[in-house]
Design an enzyme around this catalytic site. Sequence first.
Site, PDB file in Angstrom:
ATOM      1  N   ARG A  59       0.969  -1.256  -0.014  1.00  0.00           N
ATOM      2  CA  ARG A  59       0.037   0.015   0.161  1.00  0.00           C
ATOM      3  C   ARG A  59       0.767   1.114  -0.095  1.00  0.00           C
ATOM      4  NH1 ARG A  59      -3.532  -2.160  -1.414  1.00  0.00           N
ATOM      5  NH2 ARG A  59      -5.710  -2.542  -0.796  1.00  0.00           N
ATOM      6  N   HIS A 107      -1.171   0.940  -9.477  1.00  0.00           N
ATOM      7  CA  HIS A 107      -1.742   0.092  -8.693  1.00  0.00           C
ATOM      8  C   HIS A 107      -2.679  -0.909  -9.243  1.00  0.00           C
ATOM      9  CE1 HIS A 107      -4.094  -0.233  -4.469  1.00  0.00           C
ATOM     10  NE2 HIS A 107      -3.804  -1.283  -5.192  1.00  0.00           N
TER      11      HIS A 107
END
Length: 319
Positions: A234, A282
């Site tokens: 993350r 991502h």
Amino acid sequence: MTVLVALRDWDIDAWVARLRRELPGRNIVTLGEPFDRRAVHYAVSWKHPPGSLAGLPNLSAIFSLGAGVDHLMGDDRLPDVPIMRVVDPDLTSRMSEYIILHCLKILRQQMRYVRQQAERLWEDDRDQPAAADVRVGIMGMGVLGQDAARKLRMIGFDVAGWSRTARSASSVVIEGVEVFTGEEGLAPFLARTDILVCLLPLTDDTRGILDSKLLSGLARTGRTGGAHLINAGRGGLQVEADILACLDDGTLASATLDVFQTEPLPQASPLWTHPRVDITPHNAAMSAPATIARLVAEQIARAERGEPFQHAVDRSRGY
Ligand code: NDP
Ligand code: OXD
């Protein structure tokens, strides 16, 4: 019985269509339309607007449409019902592909040859290290970290892992992979690592963990021409200003980043143009609607047969 689909950033129509196919006869509703809040028994979420799952008196479970659940934990009005996350071989394989791709890119100096081609330069490296000469360290030896570790070992890399608990370390048995744990295991783990792969969840304990202090503990005298970072966990795990400073002072030789403190990565970020940073948007391991909608349907079927849910999140740990 109604299933509420509460998504942001993803193509909601594709998810609704798949959920309708996998859950025939169920009422599938979205946040943007009127619906009877008392009829909602299940919610599926990806970054739902905080508070939007409150006031559903018959809600019995929330399904995260991703493996990570940090997007749920930030909602202080999240109903106190079981939360399930994605554990799925398709998503796991995709993540391992990403990690292997970028470890091999570093091992085989692919970025150097891309630059050389642009200059029509014919220059090779006769001292190419073998995979066994390169030490990969995986932070987060959960579902994704273990699969990547196994596959990197098959290629021949020298792999170690780092996790939170000794209990989990002893249950991770991958031949030739040592698992370090906790704060005391961190320094020795970093000191034997040329390529640091981060597959941690974002929690109160891990936020900002990838900072200058941690990165300066990596090995820099190995066969990869310095220390390398790959973060597909993350963005909140990394301190981007520290990563840039570490690239510029030689603490890091390269950074490969799939996740960012702010997503999409702002146009003004210096990461975009740094010559030793590789960026992906991502998508290291995408949740595919076809696969994940089926998983949600299977979980609902289990519950309605009286069986326990699988892959429940421990709220006290945050993952
Ligand atoms: P798991 O829950 O299976 O594994 C998490 C691992 O991290 C465990 O080994 C756990 O240790 C370890 N861990 C957690 N907290 C700490 C800590 N404080 N210190 C050390 N180790 C810690 O998760 P997954 O492997 O399924 O997924 C990992 C993350 O990958 C997700 O949370 C998500 O953020 C990210 N992800 C990113 C994607 C992308 O496309 N970029 C796609 C999918 C996931 P222990 O074993 O002791 O519990
Ligand atoms: C996930 C993600 O957590 O896609 O699954 O980031």
